[in-house]
Design an enzyme around this catalytic site. Structure first.
Site, PDB file in Angstrom:
ATOM      1  N   LYS A  53     -33.448  24.326   8.120  1.00 40.72           N
ATOM      2  CA  LYS A  53     -32.062  23.871   8.025  1.00 40.72           C
ATOM      3  C   LYS A  53     -31.790  23.177   6.697  1.00 40.72           C
ATOM      4  O   LYS A  53     -30.750  23.394   6.056  1.00 40.72           O
ATOM      5  CB  LYS A  53     -31.741  22.925   9.183  1.00 40.72           C
ATOM      6  CG  LYS A  53     -31.708  23.594  10.537  1.00 40.72           C
ATOM      7  CD  LYS A  53     -31.515  22.576  11.644  1.00 40.72           C
ATOM      8  CE  LYS A  53     -31.523  23.244  13.008  1.00 40.72           C
ATOM      9  NZ  LYS A  53     -31.452  22.287  14.122  1.00 40.72           N
ATOM     10  N   GLN A  97     -33.371  16.256  16.535  1.00 46.17           N
ATOM     11  CA  GLN A  97     -34.193  17.397  16.917  1.00 46.17           C
ATOM     12  C   GLN A  97     -34.853  17.158  18.266  1.00 46.17           C
ATOM     13  O   GLN A  97     -35.486  16.131  18.495  1.00 46.17           O
ATOM     14  CB  GLN A  97     -35.254  17.657  15.844  1.00 46.17           C
ATOM     15  CG  GLN A  97     -36.108  18.872  16.103  1.00 46.17           C
ATOM     16  CD  GLN A  97     -35.317  20.175  16.071  1.00 46.17           C
ATOM     17  OE1 GLN A  97     -34.341  20.306  15.331  1.00 46.17           O
ATOM     18  NE2 GLN A  97     -35.728  21.129  16.874  1.00 46.17           N
ATOM     19  N   ASP A 120     -24.204  19.638  16.335  1.00 43.61           N
ATOM     20  CA  ASP A 120     -24.468  20.637  17.378  1.00 43.61           C
ATOM     21  C   ASP A 120     -23.222  20.978  18.186  1.00 43.61           C
ATOM     22  O   ASP A 120     -23.163  22.019  18.838  1.00 43.61           O
ATOM     23  CB  ASP A 120     -25.553  20.140  18.340  1.00 43.61           C
ATOM     24  CG  ASP A 120     -26.954  20.474  17.857  1.00 43.61           C
ATOM     25  OD1 ASP A 120     -27.104  21.505  17.172  1.00 43.61           O
ATOM     26  OD2 ASP A 120     -27.888  19.729  18.173  1.00 43.61           O
TER      27      ASP A 120
END
Length: 293
Positions: A53, A97, A120
């Site tokens: 990412k 995460q 998210d």
């Protein structure tokens, strides 16, 4: 019939190129979109995913912020890192995460994220706005993977309006949240949410124009259960140990022979996965645009 391949890598590359232009425009105005990750512990898979990412975001000119905490970090220490990112004007969006170490309260940590910085798109506040249909036009982050599924179809000129969509899987990350997106006025699809406990799943699948398979069950969608010409998106992942090699092998939710029946089919891997990362970055860039408006 051989299905048209829904190439997530190509679609994600196109989105990333578009994002690079938007990042450059923001940077000219003195705003560099900042994406952050919070990683607790040293799980190799999580480190790999987080690193990917950051490489992609840095590649298009975004500011990359990595917060790493030891596996024995306390609840207070993790929440302190969350509070710091919430207050940091250089951070426009971030993720924690998962999974977190078992001694931590995951729900409390995720709910502490500033909804405006929820990269998210799964914060209870943002999902609640979708439920209430007050997110038109988009004013808060949207769930990345469901948004990626829809964007993958749209970028292949598939018209979702009024279609009969069957979703297999009831997890909030994909199954429940994608229904909220598909039933928005802009799309007006009819959605049936099924799962591994659904009686006669095949009956539901056979009438679907679009199938989104996200149950995490190997080959739960079979060729005989797919309407000819349907669009099938394989999102689920199952890992099994190959008895001959002893190595882990990844399977999708969709059986290989579905390609001979479906009109459109996303590969797994290489389909929805790359789209998720691209839409994660999209959420952050959009947050930066809103913050600087």
């Amino acid at each position: 019939m051989t299905a048209i391949r829904l190439d997530g890598k190509a679609a994600a590359a196109a989105i990333t190129a578009e994002l690079a232009e938007r990042v450059a425009a923001l940077t000219e105005r003195g705003v560099t979109p900042g994406i952050a990750t919070v990683l607790v512990g040293a799980d190799p898979a999580s480190q790999l995913y987080v690193g990917m990412k950051h490489r992609q975001s840095e590649g298009i000119g975004m500011n990359s912020i990595q917060v790493e905490l030891p596996a024995d970090a306390t609840q207070e220490e993790v929440e302190g890192a969350i509070d710091a990112l919430n207050a940091d004007p250089a951070c426009h969006g971030y993720i924690v995460q998962l999974p977190l170490p078992k001694h931590l309260d995951t729900d409390a940590i995720l709910e502490r994220i500033d909804p405006a910085k929820d990269a998210d798109g799964l914060h209870p506040t943002n999902l609640g706005r979708l439920v209430l249909n007050v997110n038109e036009p988009i004013t808060t982050p949207l769930p990345c993977t469901p948004r990626g599924v829809i964007e993958l179809l749209l970028r292949n000129d598939y018209d979702l309006r009024g279609k009969d969509v069957v979703v297999v899987g009831r997890g909030v990350t994909i199954g429940r949240s994608i229904g909220l997106l598909l039933t928005r006025r802009a799309i007006n699809a009819t959605v049936t949410l099924t799962h591994t406990g659904t009686v006669d799943l095949a009956e539901h699948l056979r009438r679907a124009d679009v199938i989104v398979a996200a149950a995490g069950v190997k080959h739960i969608v079979r060729a005989e259960d797919v309407k000819p010409g349907a669009a099938v998106l394989d999102v689920g992942v199952t890992r099994e140990i190959d008895p001959e090699t002893g190595k882990s092998r990844v399977y999708g939710d969709v059986a290989p022979d579905v390609a001979e029946v479906a009109g459109y089919l996303s590969p797994n891997p290489g389909g929805v996965g790359p789209m998720t990362v691209a839409l994660l970055m999209t959420n952050v860039v959009e947050a930066a645009e809103r913050a600087s408006a």
